[in-house]
Design a protein around this motif. Structure first.
Motif, PDB file in Angstrom:
ATOM      1  N   ARG A  93       0.832  -1.216   0.000  1.00  0.00           N
ATOM      2  CA  ARG A  93       0.000   0.000   0.000  1.00  0.00           C
ATOM      3  C   ARG A  93       0.861   1.259   0.000  1.00  0.00           C
ATOM      4  N   VAL A  94       1.940   1.230   0.784  1.00  0.00           N
ATOM      5  CA  VAL A  94       2.832   2.394   0.839  1.00  0.00           C
ATOM      6  C   VAL A  94       3.411   2.680  -0.541  1.00  0.00           C
ATOM      7  N   VAL A  95       3.834   1.612  -1.229  1.00  0.00           N
ATOM      8  CA  VAL A  95       4.387   1.802  -2.578  1.00  0.00           C
ATOM      9  C   VAL A  95       3.344   2.443  -3.489  1.00  0.00           C
ATOM     10  N   ALA A  96       2.100   1.949  -3.396  1.00  0.00           N
ATOM     11  CA  ALA A  96       1.035   2.498  -4.236  1.00  0.00           C
ATOM     12  C   ALA A  96       0.725   3.943  -3.882  1.00  0.00           C
ATOM     13  N   MET A  97       0.781   4.283  -2.603  1.00  0.00           N
ATOM     14  CA  MET A  97       0.418   5.635  -2.152  1.00  0.00           C
ATOM     15  C   MET A  97       1.468   6.678  -2.536  1.00  0.00           C
ATOM     16  N   THR A  98       2.693   6.259  -2.859  1.00  0.00           N
ATOM     17  CA  THR A  98       3.758   7.234  -3.170  1.00  0.00           C
ATOM     18  C   THR A  98       4.031   7.364  -4.669  1.00  0.00           C
ATOM     19  N   ARG A  99       3.122   6.873  -5.484  1.00  0.00           N
ATOM     20  CA  ARG A  99       3.360   6.950  -6.944  1.00  0.00           C
ATOM     21  C   ARG A  99       3.406   8.411  -7.437  1.00  0.00           C
ATOM     22  N   ASP A 100       2.745   9.311  -6.699  1.00  0.00           N
ATOM     23  CA  ASP A 100       2.713  10.713  -7.122  1.00  0.00           C
ATOM     24  C   ASP A 100       4.044  11.410  -6.869  1.00  0.00           C
ATOM     25  N   ASN A 101       4.937  10.779  -6.075  1.00  0.00           N
ATOM     26  CA  ASN A 101       6.215  11.398  -5.722  1.00  0.00           C
ATOM     27  C   ASN A 101       7.329  10.431  -6.140  1.00  0.00           C
TER      28      ASN A 101
END
Length: 607
Positions: A93-101
Motif C-alpha cells: 500500500r505504501v508503494v502504491a500511495m507514493t506513486r505521485d512522488n
C-alpha cells in the motif's frame, strides 16, 4: 476561557461565518485550495502510519519466529503467518500511495524489497521448524544475517519517514500559508472582524498543533522501541487531555503485555528445564525401583546367609555405583553386628561390633562424616575416613546397618533409603524363616536336632553314600538309669541331665556329625564318611567325657551319669530310608545294656 476544544471551534466558527458572509467568493476559492493542501498532508500522515504498521508487523513476525523456534509452539507460527502477510500487504500500500512522488516512490520500492527479503528469510526459518529441523532454524537465526537485514530495513524506513515527514511539514506549511493569505485578505477587507478571525484561528491552530506534535513525538518514540514513552505535558484542551490519557493507558497495557510475554517465555523455559530434570529423575528412580524389586524377590527367596550375601554383592553396587561398603546383620544371641557381605573391594570386619559402637544405631537415623572431624566418629569406623552408616530398623528393633565408604550425595539418598528398607525387610524375613525352620528341626529342650530332621538327613546321607561309596555310620545311645533322676530329684532334674549330656555330645563330636535327640533319653548321631571301627574310638572318648559330668540342680549334685552306645555302619543291602541302619545300631545298644551298660558296642554283623 474555553476548556473544551469544541467550544473554541464553535466560537471560531461563528467568527468565520461572519467573515464568510462578507467574503464568500474569496473564502470559497481559498477553502478549496486549503482543502487540497490538507488532503495532501493527510496523505503524508497515512503514508507514515501505514509504513510504521508494516514495520511493527515485521517486528511481530520476527518475534513470532523466535518464539516458534525456541518454544516449538504452533501458536507462534500462526501469529507469524498473519504478521508476514500483513507486512507484505501494508508495504505494498505504501508503494502504491507514493506513486505521485518519484523520489519517495523509489525509496518505498527499495524498502518494500528489503522487507520482502526479511520476510522470506523468516519464512525459511519457520519452514525449517515446521519440518522439525529446529537446530538448523536456530542456527539460521543465530548467524546474524537476519539482524543485518533488519538493520538495513530500519535505516531505509527512518530515511523514508524523515522525507515523508518533511513533505508533510511542507504541505502543512502550505496549508498554513493558504490560511494566512486568506486571513490577510480578510484583514484587508473586513477590518476588525477579520482581525478577530485571524486571532481565533491562530489560537485554535496553536491549541491543536502543540498537543498534536507531542502526540506524534511520543508515538514516534514508541514506534522506535521506546516502550516507556508517555505524554506528560499539558494538552491545553479537554479532548487532547483525554486522548493523552487514552494513549498513556494503551502504552501501559502494551508495556505490561510485552513484559508478561517476556516473563512467560522465561517461565516456560524454566518450567521446561524443570520438567526435563524431573522426567530424568523419575526415569532413574523407576529403574532403581525395578532393580530393587528384583533384588527384593531374590532376597525373599534366599534360604542361607551365603545366598543372601551373594545377592547383596551383585545388586547393591548397581544401586549405589561407586560406593564400596558392607552389610552387617544383628545377631540377637551375641548382641553383635555380624558381617554378611562386602562389595566394591571393601573387606568387612569379620569379628563384627556391638550396636552401641555405631552412632547410627544409637540415634536411630543416618550418621555420616563428609569431612574428617565434622562429627563424632563411630567406634567401629576409621577416624580418618569419610563414611556413612545407614541403620536397618524394623518396628524399633535393630536389624543391621549398612556401612558405606565415601559420601552419599543428596540425589543418591532416595536410592539408599529404598535400599535400606528392602534389605531390612529381607533380613527380618530371613531371620523369621530361619527361626521357623529351627523350631521345626530342633528339640526345644536340648537344642539338638529332632527325630524328624534325623530321618530326613539319614535318607540324604544314605543316597550320598550310595552314589559316592563313602562310608556312613550311626550311633544309638541313651542315658543309663535315667528314670532314677526323675524319680529321686524330679523331672526338672531329668531335664537338666538331658541338657548337660546334649551339651557334651555337641562338644565331643565333629561339626560334620549330626547329633539328634531320638526321643526321651535316647540320642542318635549320624557320622558321614566314617566307618564303625574308626567311630568307636571317638565314641569311647565321648563315653568317658559323659562320665565326668557333674550336674547340679537347686544347690544339689545329681550324681554320676553314664551312657551306653551302639554303633552300626550302612551296607548296600539295607533300605534307603535308614530304618535297617537305625535298627542295627539299636541292636548294638541293647547288647551294651545287657552286658552291664556304660560301654560301646559295634554291631558285629554290620561293622
Amino acid at each position: 476561557m474555553f476548556a473544551s476544544l469544541s467550544a473554541r471551534i464553535y466560537a471560531l466558527g461563528a467568527l468565520v461565518l461572519l467573515a464568510l458572509a462578507s467574503f464568500a467568493a474569496i473564502l470559497v476559492d481559498s477553502s478549496r485550495q486549503a482543502g487540497e493542501a490538507v488532503q495532501w498532508a493527510n496523505h503524508s500522515s497515512a503514508v507514515i502510519e501505514t509504513t510504521q504498521i508494516a514495520l511493527n508487523q515485521l517486528r511481530s513476525a520476527e518475534s513470532g519466529t523466535r518464539g516458534y523456534i525456541l518454544t516449538r509452539s504452533p501458536t507462534f507460527a500462526t501469529s507469524f503467518d498473519e504478521a508476514v502477510n500483513n507486512a507484505d500487504l501494508n508495504i505494498g500500500r505504501v508503494v502504491a500511495m507514493t506513486r505521485d512522488n518519484p523520489a519517495q516512490y523509489g525509496r518505498a520500492q527499495e524498502l518494500a524489497k528489503l522487507i520482502k527479503d526479511r520476510c522470506e528469510m523468516l519464512r525459511q526459518s519457520v519452514d525449517l521448524g515446521r519440518r522439525d529441523d529446529f537446530s538448523k532454524a536456530q542456527a539460521k537465526i543465530a548467524n546474524g544475517q537476519g539482524r543485518e537485514l533488519m538493520d538495513a530495513v530500519l535505516v531505509r524506513t527512518r530515511n523514508f519517514l524523515d522525507n515523508e515527514r518533511a513533505l508533510q511539514s511542507s504541505r502543512t506549511e502550505a496549508v498554513n500559508e493558504r490560511l494566512r493569505w486568506t486571513e490577510g485578505l480578510t484583514l484587508g477587507g473586513a477590518g476588525l472582524v477579520a482581525l478577530l478571525v485571524v486571532i481565533g484561528f491562530l489560537l485554535l491552530i496553536r491549541g491543536i498543533d502543540r498537543p498534536l506534535a507531542a502526540v506524534l513525538r511520543v508515538m514516534t518514540d514508541l514506534g522506535n522501541g521506546q516502550r516507556s514513552a508517555r505524554i506528560g505535558e499539558a494538552m491545553g484542551s479537554r479532548e487532547f487531555s483525554e486522548l493523552a490519557q487514552s494513549y498513556n493507558a494503551m502504552a501501559n497495557q502494551l508495556e505490561r503485555a510485552v513484559a508478561d510475554q517476556v516473563s512467560s517465555e522465561t517461565q516456560l523455559q524454566e518450567a521446561n528445564a524443570e520438567l526435563q530434570r524431573n522426567s530424568e529423575t523419575l526415569r532413574q528412580r523407576g529403574g532403581v525401583i525395578e532393580m530393587l524389586g528384583g533384588m527384593a524377590h531374590r532376597m525373599q527367596a534366599a534360604r542361607t546367609d551365603d545366598e543372601l550375601a551373594q545377592i547383596i554383592r551383585v545388586f547393591v553396587p548397581r544401586v549405589l555405583p561407586g560406593i564400596p561398603g558392607a552389610l552387617y546383620a544383628h545377631n540377637n544371641s551375641r548382641n553383635l553386628l555380624i558381617p554378611i557381605a562386602g562389595w566394591g573391594g571393601m573387606e568387612a570386619d569379620k569379628e563384627g561390633f556391638a550396636p552401641e559402637q555405631c552412632w547410627a544405631l544409637r540415634r536411630g537415623q543416618s550418621h555420616f562424616l563428609r569431612e574428617v572431624g565434622s562429627d563424632i566418629v563411630c567406634s567401629h569406623a576409621d577416624p580418618d575416613e569419610i563414611y556413612h552408616c545407614e541403620p536397618l530398623l524394623a518396628g524399633g528393633e535393630v536389624i543391621g546397618v549398612l556401612y558405606l565408604h565415601g559420601t552419599v550425595e543428596d540425589e543418591t539418598r532416595f536410592r539408599l533409603t529404598v535400599l535400606a528398607e528392602n534389605i531390612a525387610s529381607a533380613l527380618v524375613n530371613h531371620r523369621l524363616q530361619r527361626s521357623l525352620r529351627e523350631q521345626t528341626i530342633r528339640d526345644p529342650l536340648t537344642g539338638l536336632f529332632n527325630r524328624r530332621y534325623m530321618e530326613e538327613t539319614l535318607t540324604l546321607e544314605i543316597a550320598r553314600a550310595t552314589r559316592s561309596g563313602v562310608p556312613l555310620s550311626v550311633v544309638m545311645c541313651d542315658i543309663d538309669h535315667f528314670k532314677r533322676f526323675n524319680d529321686e530329684f524330679g523331672h526338672d532334674a531329668g531335664d537338666a541331665v538331658l541338657q548337660a549330656v546334649a551339651a557334651e555330645l555337641k562338644k565331643q563330636f565333629r561339626s560334620g556329625d549330626v547329633i539328634c535327640r531320638f526321643g526321651g533319653e535316647e540320642f542318635t548321631i549320624i557320622a558321614p564318611g566314617t566307618t564303625a571301627q574308626v567311630l568307636m574310638d571317638r565314641v569311647e572318648q565321648v563315653r568317658q567325657a559323659v562320665g565326668e559330668i557333674t550336674v547340679r540342680q537347686k544347690g544339689r549334685t545329681l550324681g554320676l551319669i553314664s551312657m551306653s552306645f551302639g554303633i552300626a555302619s550302612w551296607a548296600s543291602g539295607m533300605d534307603g530310608n535308614g530304618e535297617a541302619l537305625i535298627q542295627a545300631a539299636d541292636v548294638a545298644l541293647y547288647q551294651a545294656k545287657r552286658e552291664g551298660r556304660n560301654r560301646v558296642i559295634v554291631n558285629g554283623t554290620v561293622a
